[in-house]
Design an enzyme around this catalytic site. Sequence first.
Site, PDB file in Angstrom:
ATOM      1  N   ASP A  28      36.855  75.926 138.351  1.00 34.28           N
ATOM      2  CA  ASP A  28      37.765  75.729 139.478  1.00 34.28           C
ATOM      3  C   ASP A  28      37.147  74.842 140.557  1.00 34.28           C
ATOM      4  O   ASP A  28      37.811  73.948 141.090  1.00 34.28           O
ATOM      5  CB  ASP A  28      38.146  77.086 140.086  1.00 34.28           C
TER       6      ASP A  28
ATOM      7  N   CYS B  36      39.909 100.227 130.134  1.00 35.89           N
ATOM      8  CA  CYS B  36      38.539 100.323 130.635  1.00 35.89           C
ATOM      9  C   CYS B  36      38.509 101.347 131.774  1.00 35.89           C
ATOM     10  O   CYS B  36      39.382 101.343 132.641  1.00 35.89           O
ATOM     11  CB  CYS B  36      38.122  98.946 131.129  1.00 35.89           C
ATOM     12  N   HIS B  37      37.495 102.206 131.775  1.00 36.43           N
ATOM     13  CA  HIS B  37      37.371 103.194 132.844  1.00 36.43           C
ATOM     14  C   HIS B  37      36.987 102.510 134.155  1.00 36.43           C
ATOM     15  O   HIS B  37      36.126 101.631 134.155  1.00 36.43           O
ATOM     16  CB  HIS B  37      36.285 104.226 132.499  1.00 36.43           C
TER      17      HIS B  37
ATOM     18  N   MET C   2      31.543  95.841 129.616  1.00 38.69           N
ATOM     19  CA  MET C   2      32.737  95.083 129.987  1.00 38.69           C
ATOM     20  C   MET C   2      32.586  94.482 131.383  1.00 38.69           C
ATOM     21  O   MET C   2      33.030  93.353 131.628  1.00 38.69           O
ATOM     22  CB  MET C   2      33.991  95.965 129.917  1.00 38.69           C
ATOM     23  N   GLU C   3      31.924  95.197 132.290  1.00 40.78           N
ATOM     24  CA  GLU C   3      31.687  94.663 133.621  1.00 40.78           C
ATOM     25  C   GLU C   3      30.812  93.415 133.561  1.00 40.78           C
ATOM     26  O   GLU C   3      31.082  92.426 134.247  1.00 40.78           O
ATOM     27  CB  GLU C   3      31.053  95.741 134.515  1.00 40.78           C
TER      28      GLU C   3
END
Length: 158
Positions: A129, A78-79, A114-115
């Site tokens: 969590d 990924c860039h 993707m971000e």
Amino acid sequence: MSGFSHLDDQGNASMVDVGAKQATRRTATARSIVALPPEVLAKFTEDDIQTKKGSVFQTAIISGIMAAKKTGELIPLCHPIGMDNCQVTIRLNEQQELVIDCTASITAKTGIEMEALVGASVAALTVYDMCKALSHDIVIKETKLIEKTGGKRDFKRA
């Protein structure tokens, strides 16, 4: 060779060269769905869940944004790109599941989906969590791209 953009002519992993591409406005929204068991849902009040660790939703929002900013470090091909904006929202749907949406935008030579996917995923992991002391029966059901604009083609899930 294979039709995959991240493989070279010999089938080796390769980062896509975006040097000759024009910068365009790009946006993407990804969604993660988190199913919470009754003991966690019982702690839901005033649009959030409070635990000894603090506000679950506010912490998940911050972690989602932070993760989206680090996507280029986490996904090997990924860039590394900046972002013009990143927003994470969390709401409870009719099925009593958390819906986490991450919307990211940029004007660049390569996309931002993707971000958005990483942001939604890490926000969901943060919910897990922060709530696991109440129950381990929390299920991150799915993470998917909802829509993207800019680049070769737009996409919108029906």
